[in-house]
Design an enzyme around this catalytic site. Structure first.
Site, PDB file in Angstrom:
ATOM      1  N   HIS A  55      46.213  30.024  44.660  1.00  7.76           N
ATOM      2  CA  HIS A  55      44.953  30.366  43.978  1.00  7.76           C
ATOM      3  C   HIS A  55      44.534  29.237  43.040  1.00  7.76           C
ATOM      4  CE1 HIS A  55      44.128  34.585  45.157  1.00  7.76           C
ATOM      5  NE2 HIS A  55      45.412  34.553  45.459  1.00  7.76           N
ATOM      6  N   GLU A  84      41.743  28.642  41.767  1.00 12.79           N
ATOM      7  CA  GLU A  84      40.792  29.084  40.720  1.00 12.79           C
ATOM      8  C   GLU A  84      41.519  29.481  39.442  1.00 12.79           C
ATOM      9  OE1 GLU A  84      41.770  30.881  43.219  1.00 12.79           O
ATOM     10  OE2 GLU A  84      41.905  33.002  42.664  1.00 12.79           O
ATOM     11  N   CYS A  95      43.939  32.011  49.774  1.00 17.37           N
ATOM     12  CA  CYS A  95      44.876  33.112  49.995  1.00 17.37           C
ATOM     13  C   CYS A  95      44.485  33.929  51.236  1.00 17.37           C
ATOM     14  CB  CYS A  95      45.003  33.959  48.729  1.00 17.37           C
ATOM     15  SG  CYS A  95      46.481  34.985  48.734  1.00 17.37           S
TER      16      CYS A  95
END
Ligand code: MN
Length: 219
Positions: free
Chosen positions: A191, A193, A90
């Site tokens: 993202h 994660e 990001c």
């Protein structure tokens, strides 16, 4: 206060490495800070100051922190010198692009109708990304496209020197860049994660950890 979302830490741990969270320090300390690292994860956060890429600030900017910008530029430079791999997520993708001389779209709703900032569905794929054939990213994610979450209002505009655009959303927005030549970097606008339960996302952290442990490729 310095704070980091736990999901980044979990993703690195699950990829088999031990993460160290680095605070914002004096850019002069970047060389020392990277001397004990094998890889660098550039995390999400506020907007990069557009002064770095010579543009007037949009009224839609938020959380601009020139000290963090300067510190991360210094970390990226030190990582390039040391040949350690970088994964930008990001804001991390954006700062990577600006570090290499690129520019950013400062507010996507002004240029596209596709919803790129969907915080209610942070753990869900909300749009697709087409991945460039022959790219490192395609090897990493194992396919020509994937579904991604989208928590951003900025994106790469002109790509930085030494980087290549390797992923785009269906509206053409740049969603991924990677290093060319000996620049060992991948930047993604989404993202991963928060999507490690979906195929192709944990693999990005696995790439960082695996390539960190093997050192610079011999050429
Ligand atoms: Mn997006």
């Amino acid at each position: 206060m310095e704070a980091l979302e736990r999901a980044y830490i979990a993703a690195i741990v699950n990829a088999g490495a031990v993460p160290f969270v680095i605070p914002v320090l004096d850019p002069a300390d970047a060389e020392a800070a990277t001397s004990c690292l094998d890889g660098l994860l550039l995390t999400g956060g506020g907007d990069v100051d557009p002064a770095w890429y010579c543009r007037m600030p949009s009224p839609h900017l938020h959380e601009v922190d020139v000290w963090r910008d300067a510190w991360e530029f210094a970390l990226i430079e030190a990582a390039v010198v040391r040949g350690i791999p970088m994964l930008g997520i990001c804001r991390g993708c954006q700062i990577l692009n600006v570090a290499f001389g690129g520019t950013l779209v400062q507010h996507l709703p002004e240029v596209t109708t596709l919803r790129h900032c969907d915080r209610q569905r942070a753990g869900k794929a909300v749009h697709s990304v087409a991945v460039e054939g022959g790219s490192l990213l395609r090897q990493i994610v194992g396919g020509d496209g994937l579904g991604v979450n989208s928590l951003h209002h900025q994106a790469v505009a002109d790509v930085g020197k030494g980087l290549a655009v390797v992923g785009r959303a269906e509206d053409g927005t740049v969603e991924a860049v990677e290093g060319t030549g000996d620049i060992r970097a991948v930047g993604v606008q989404w993202h991963p994660e928060l999507l490690t339960h979906e195929s192709g996302h944990a693999e990005l952290f696995q790439w960082l950890v695996t390539s960190a442990s093997v050192g610079a490729p011999l050429v």
